[in-house]
Design a protein around this motif. Structure first.
Motif, PDB file in Angstrom:
ATOM      1  N   PRO A   1       0.837  -1.219   0.000  1.00 26.91           N
ATOM      2  CA  PRO A   1       0.000   0.000   0.000  1.00 26.91           C
ATOM      3  C   PRO A   1       0.859   1.252   0.000  1.00 26.91           C
ATOM      4  O   PRO A   1       1.882   1.333   0.682  1.00 26.91           O
ATOM      5  CB  PRO A   1      -0.814  -0.129   1.293  1.00 26.91           C
ATOM      6  CG  PRO A   1      -0.810  -1.587   1.611  1.00 26.91           C
ATOM      7  CD  PRO A   1       0.532  -2.093   1.141  1.00 26.91           C
ATOM      8  N   ALA A   2       0.426   2.201  -0.796  1.00 31.62           N
ATOM      9  CA  ALA A   2       1.172   3.457  -0.858  1.00 31.62           C
ATOM     10  C   ALA A   2       0.971   4.284   0.400  1.00 31.62           C
ATOM     11  O   ALA A   2       1.770   5.160   0.708  1.00 31.62           O
ATOM     12  CB  ALA A   2       0.732   4.259  -2.085  1.00 31.62           C
ATOM     13  N   ASP A   3      -0.122   4.018   1.143  1.00 28.70           N
ATOM     14  CA  ASP A   3      -0.431   4.807   2.338  1.00 28.70           C
ATOM     15  C   ASP A   3      -0.886   3.845   3.420  1.00 28.70           C
ATOM     16  O   ASP A   3      -1.642   2.898   3.160  1.00 28.70           O
ATOM     17  CB  ASP A   3      -1.548   5.816   2.033  1.00 28.70           C
ATOM     18  CG  ASP A   3      -1.654   6.886   3.104  1.00 28.70           C
ATOM     19  OD1 ASP A   3      -1.214   6.618   4.235  1.00 28.70           O
ATOM     20  OD2 ASP A   3      -2.183   7.966   2.810  1.00 28.70           O
ATOM     21  N   SER A   4      -0.435   4.100   4.620  1.00 25.05           N
ATOM     22  CA  SER A   4      -0.814   3.229   5.731  1.00 25.05           C
ATOM     23  C   SER A   4      -2.235   3.474   6.211  1.00 25.05           C
ATOM     24  O   SER A   4      -2.783   2.677   6.969  1.00 25.05           O
ATOM     25  CB  SER A   4       0.161   3.421   6.898  1.00 25.05           C
ATOM     26  OG  SER A   4       0.136   4.770   7.346  1.00 25.05           O
ATOM     27  N   LYS A   5      -2.848   4.585   5.784  1.00 28.47           N
ATOM     28  CA  LYS A   5      -4.210   4.891   6.208  1.00 28.47           C
ATOM     29  C   LYS A   5      -5.200   3.962   5.503  1.00 28.47           C
ATOM     30  O   LYS A   5      -4.969   3.564   4.369  1.00 28.47           O
ATOM     31  CB  LYS A   5      -4.564   6.338   5.885  1.00 28.47           C
ATOM     32  CG  LYS A   5      -3.729   7.357   6.630  1.00 28.47           C
ATOM     33  CD  LYS A   5      -4.148   8.769   6.239  1.00 28.47           C
ATOM     34  CE  LYS A   5      -3.297   9.807   6.977  1.00 28.47           C
ATOM     35  NZ  LYS A   5      -3.674  11.192   6.583  1.00 28.47           N
TER      36      LYS A   5
ATOM     37  N   CYS B   1      -8.266   2.751   3.351  1.00 25.85           N
ATOM     38  CA  CYS B   1      -8.840   3.326   2.139  1.00 25.85           C
ATOM     39  C   CYS B   1     -10.293   3.687   2.410  1.00 25.85           C
ATOM     40  O   CYS B   1     -11.102   2.840   2.790  1.00 25.85           O
ATOM     41  CB  CYS B   1      -8.752   2.314   0.991  1.00 25.85           C
ATOM     42  SG  CYS B   1      -9.419   2.944  -0.563  1.00 25.85           S
TER      43      CYS B   1
ATOM     44  N   SER C   1      -8.567   7.730  -4.271  1.00 26.24           N
ATOM     45  CA  SER C   1      -7.258   8.200  -3.801  1.00 26.24           C
ATOM     46  C   SER C   1      -6.441   7.065  -3.191  1.00 26.24           C
ATOM     47  O   SER C   1      -5.406   7.307  -2.566  1.00 26.24           O
ATOM     48  CB  SER C   1      -7.451   9.305  -2.759  1.00 26.24           C
ATOM     49  OG  SER C   1      -8.189   8.819  -1.651  1.00 26.24           O
ATOM     50  N   CYS C   2      -6.920   5.855  -3.360  1.00 25.97           N
ATOM     51  CA  CYS C   2      -6.256   4.688  -2.764  1.00 25.97           C
ATOM     52  C   CYS C   2      -5.303   4.075  -3.794  1.00 25.97           C
ATOM     53  O   CYS C   2      -5.748   3.396  -4.741  1.00 25.97           O
ATOM     54  CB  CYS C   2      -7.289   3.666  -2.303  1.00 25.97           C
ATOM     55  SG  CYS C   2      -8.512   4.351  -1.166  1.00 25.97           S
ATOM     56  N   HIS C   3      -4.019   4.312  -3.615  1.00 26.20           N
ATOM     57  CA  HIS C   3      -2.986   3.792  -4.517  1.00 26.20           C
ATOM     58  C   HIS C   3      -2.217   2.675  -3.830  1.00 26.20           C
ATOM     59  O   HIS C   3      -2.049   2.671  -2.607  1.00 26.20           O
ATOM     60  CB  HIS C   3      -2.020   4.900  -4.923  1.00 26.20           C
ATOM     61  CG  HIS C   3      -2.626   5.910  -5.852  1.00 26.20           C
ATOM     62  ND1 HIS C   3      -2.356   5.940  -7.203  1.00 26.20           N
ATOM     63  CD2 HIS C   3      -3.509   6.919  -5.620  1.00 26.20           C
ATOM     64  CE1 HIS C   3      -3.040   6.927  -7.761  1.00 26.20           C
ATOM     65  NE2 HIS C   3      -3.748   7.538  -6.809  1.00 26.20           N
TER      66      HIS C   3
ATOM     67  N   CYS D   1       6.324   5.054  -8.113  1.00 25.47           N
ATOM     68  CA  CYS D   1       6.430   4.316  -6.854  1.00 25.47           C
ATOM     69  C   CYS D   1       7.285   5.055  -5.845  1.00 25.47           C
ATOM     70  O   CYS D   1       6.930   5.192  -4.686  1.00 25.47           O
ATOM     71  CB  CYS D   1       7.016   2.929  -7.114  1.00 25.47           C
ATOM     72  SG  CYS D   1       5.905   1.872  -8.083  1.00 25.47           S
TER      73      CYS D   1
ATOM     74  N   ASN E   1       2.443   1.517 -10.215  1.00 27.77           N
ATOM     75  CA  ASN E   1       1.515   2.247  -9.349  1.00 27.77           C
ATOM     76  C   ASN E   1       0.111   1.959  -9.838  1.00 27.77           C
ATOM     77  O   ASN E   1      -0.239   2.250 -10.976  1.00 27.77           O
ATOM     78  CB  ASN E   1       1.806   3.745  -9.401  1.00 27.77           C
ATOM     79  CG  ASN E   1       0.995   4.530  -8.394  1.00 27.77           C
ATOM     80  OD1 ASN E   1      -0.169   4.256  -8.181  1.00 27.77           O
ATOM     81  ND2 ASN E   1       1.618   5.534  -7.795  1.00 27.77           N
TER      82      ASN E   1
END
Length: 733
Positions: free
Chosen positions: A183-187, A189, A200-202, A239, A248
């Protein structure tokens, strides 16, 4: 760990047969003797198309001409032949161990010696020489992994007899490792339920092989491929700095998601490379609720008909539904009833429940029936708070009839407001039609009515009106009295009049209960008290009381001395003015029975009136000697005493003076004269005289055979005779 590829049967260590090696040797010799250098190379290449490794080695040997041999197809399963005087390049597929990768082009030499690794380390390669069927082979013992950078290329030397040859091994990268997601972000989705398109979920997709083309992406839910969510490579996405072997990708929504249906999507993200290797990642997508709807109320207009002052739930033909398809706090709403600000009619109703979520069935009930009084009309005249509907309806200005009574309507507005944003409102009109019913009791304008009347007022004289109201418009009220002794009442108007003789002295106040009944069956009844205060009219004749025994007056009684005579009078009127007088015209005196001239006795006695301050209804008379009383002048004096009420009403002058015959006992007692006969003292009996206006009482002061004579008019005299046997005498001091 990558798995090792199985070595082909023809490529196993020492797997070359003697027949094949002999063929190889024969072809080499033939090429050396008959062919040119180029022709020999082509011939050997045609034979050795089975190598999967291209191995570069330089071998100095005298067993063959200096003919180079390069493997034209490094992906086949043949073995590279090493010729002298050339750098031998070998291509080795990763993942294969204990495999013969090259054979030297001459036999019967001492074992070649592997020397000096310029690139790589033989500890990683495990390269050895082995002799098989008279030929020396280079054998790789350790399976190689392209993903290990130190195993991608090797460069070393091989010593063969007096020749030192250079060999280069290049590892072939196979697409044999599964790609994986990062995951590009730990938050988590989170996606708005109104979103359609890229989110916005990459995510980053990596493959240790570095082979990133032709990736295939799949999104699954519950083992099925999702029809609403897909994973798409972002052509503009990167990436990270220096990360080339990476793709990506972005989650994309094909159809709007609904929070209420599925707030959380548990996904399995899948990527498959062209080698058929699959990588997966469990992934959670949270749907974010949005405030996209406003509350709606159906139906938009409702009408019901109820009895006035009805209590309970109102039955509409269609259930009332309040809905807001939004979720969480956006789908919560409060429900109220709104009416005219000038009155509180809507407060007669309540909506149950008064709050809801998404879809709620509500009911309207009457909680304050007293407000729904049809006859008062207040709540039949309500202004709606809806658009241009600002007209009053009702019957305030109408002449009410039975038909209009059923047409009056009380209207309110049911309103649903979002709890999150109270400016988002849904409304519906509710019409409540009231039916008039005979449910009201008559109500007197007052519980106590007060009237005054003169005593002896004429029957039928108007005293006043008792009035009752009935809020039932079409009701008729009937009046009556619990007692008709003194009063009468008109059955329809409530007018109260004199029905009997009022006598203040007998009953100064009369209290009667009035009733008002409506036309209901059984009737509703109301009660009120009528109090009649009787005005006292000075109409009663005073009553005179005289001594029961004659008065003896000694002659020569001093002038100014009060006589011991008890004379009193009473009057039943409330405020009489009693006054005693002596009527000398009717008084008389006698000497031995011979009536004397008035000049001989007139005003020999005076009379005064005394009144008790605490009781004006009673008075006393005081007799006082005014002239010398001479027995030789007269031996008997008859004094006429009169009492009058100076306040007697002009309509009752006939009752100004006492009228004894109207009383139960004689009102005036005449004391008999004191006399003697044969040495014994006797008393003459009393006698009362009557006249129409005046009552004279004669006080006998001398013995006589008949002490009572007729009065001056000769009316009503009653003579009482005493025993006159024997001579009579009067004492003479």
């Amino acid at each position: 760990m990558r798995s090792q590829t199985k070595i082909p049967e023809g490529r196993r260590k020492r797997g070359y047969t003697t027949q094949r090696l002999r063929k190889l040797k024969t072809l080499g010799e033939k090429a050396s003797s008959e062919k040119s250098h180029d022709e020999l190379q082509s011939t050997m290449a045609a034979v050795l198309l089975l190598g999967s490794l291209v191995f570069l080695a330089t071998v100095k040997a005298d067993c063959n001409s200096n003919l180079p041999l390069a493997d034209p197809d490094p992906n086949d399963d043949d073995v590279t032949v090493i010729f002298s005087d050339y750098i031998t390049q070998i291509s080795l597929k990763e993942g294969i161990g204990d495999i013969q990768i090259a054979v030297f082009n001459c036999a019967d030499y001492d074992e070649p010696e592997i020397q000096n690794f310029v690139t790589g380390n033989n500890n990683d390669l495990g390269l050895v020489t082995e002799k098989d069927s008279g030929f020396w082979f280079l054998v790789v013992k350790i399976a190689q992994d392209f993903e290990v950078p130190s195993q991608r290329a090797y460069r070393f030397f091989v010593q063969v007899a007096n020749s030192r040859e250079e060999v280069v091994i290049n590892l072939i990268n196979l697409d044999d490792v599964a790609p994986y997601f990062s995951p590009a972000d730990s938050k988590p989705c989170e996606v708005s339920e109104t979103l359609k398109g890229p989110t916005s979920c990459h995510l980053f997709v990596y493959d240790r092989d570095g082979i990133m083309d032709d990736m295939k992406y799949t999104v699954k839910e519950m083992e099925d491929v999702s029809q609403v969510i897909e994973l798409v490579a972002d052509p503009d996405g990167t990436c990270g700095p220096g990360e080339l072997d990476c793709n990506n990708v972005v989650l994309t929504i094909k159809t709007e998601l609904e929070f209420i249906i599925k707030p959380v999507h548990s996904l399995i993200l899948q990527v498959e490379d062209k080698g058929g290797n699959v990588g997966t990642l469990p992934y959670i997508l949270q749907v974010k609720a949005e405030n996209k709807e406003i509350p709606t109320i159906t139906p938009a207009s409702l009408t019901a008909e109820i009895d006035e002052q009805y209590s309970g739930v109102i039955d509409f033909d269609t259930p009332i539904t309040v809905s807001d398809r939004d979720s969480v706090e956006y789908g919560q709403f409060v429900i109220t009833l709104v009416g005219d600000e000038s009155n509180d009619c809507h407060k007669a109703f309540d909506v149950i429940p008064n709050a809801g979520y998404r879809t709620t069935i509500v009911k309207i009930s009457v909680v304050d029936p007293a407000r729904l009084n049809y006859d008062e009309g207040t709540c039949n005249d309500v202004i709606l708070k809806e658009g241009d509907l600002d007209a009053r309806i009702g019957h305030a200005s109408e002449v009410l009839t039975e038909s209009t009574a059923l047409d009056t309507i009380s209207r309110v507005l049911i309103k649903a407001s979002e709890l999150y944003d109270d400016t988002r409102i849904g409304e519906a009109r509710v019409n409540i039609k009231l039916r008039d019913v005979n449910d009201e009791s008559p109500i007197f304008e007052s519980q106590d009515f007060f009237f005054r009347v003169d005593e002896h007022a004429e029957p039928g004289s108007y005293l006043g009106t008792v009035k009752a109201k009935d809020l039932d418009i079409f009701d008729v009220i009937h009046y009556s009295l619990t007692s008709k002794t003194y009063l009468a009442i008109d059955n329809l108007t409530g007018e109260v009049s004199v029905g009997g003789d009022f006598n203040y002295e007998r009953q100064p106040q009369v209290i009667v209960t009035a009733t008002a009944e409506d036309s209901n069956d059984p009737p509703h009844v109301a009660y009120a008290q009528i109090t009649v205060d009787v005005n006292d009219i000075n109409d009663e004749k005073p009553e005179l009381f005289m001594p029961s025994s004659p008065t003896i007056i000694d002659e020569n009684t001093p002038i100014g001395e009060e006589l011991d005579v008890e004379i009193s009078a009473t009057d039943e009127d409330s405020e009489p003015e009693l006054w005693f007088t002596i009527d000398w015209e009717t008084s008389r005196a006698a000497k031995q029975g011979v009536q004397l001239d008035k000049d001989n006795f007139t005003e020999c006695i005076t009379i005064e009136t005394t009144v008790d301050p605490s009781n004006a209804r009673s008075a006393k008379a005081i007799l006082t000697v005014a002239k010398v009383l001479d027995w030789e002048a007269f031996d008997t004096l008859y004094v006429t005493v009169s009492v009058e009420d100076r306040k007697t009403n002009e309509n009752y002058l006939d009752k100004k003076f006492s009228k004894a015959n109207e009383q139960a006992t004689p009102s005036l007692v005449v004391p008999p004269a004191m006399f003697r006969r044969n040495g014994s003292t006797r008393l003459a009996r009393d006698c009362t005289f009557y006249q129409k206006l005046d009552l004279w009482t004669h006080v006998a002061l001398q013995m006589a055979d008949q002490v009572c004579t007729t009065n001056s008019e000769g009316t009503g005299a009653i003579a009482k005779h005493v025993d006159t046997t024997g001579p009579l005498s009067v004492s003479d001091p």
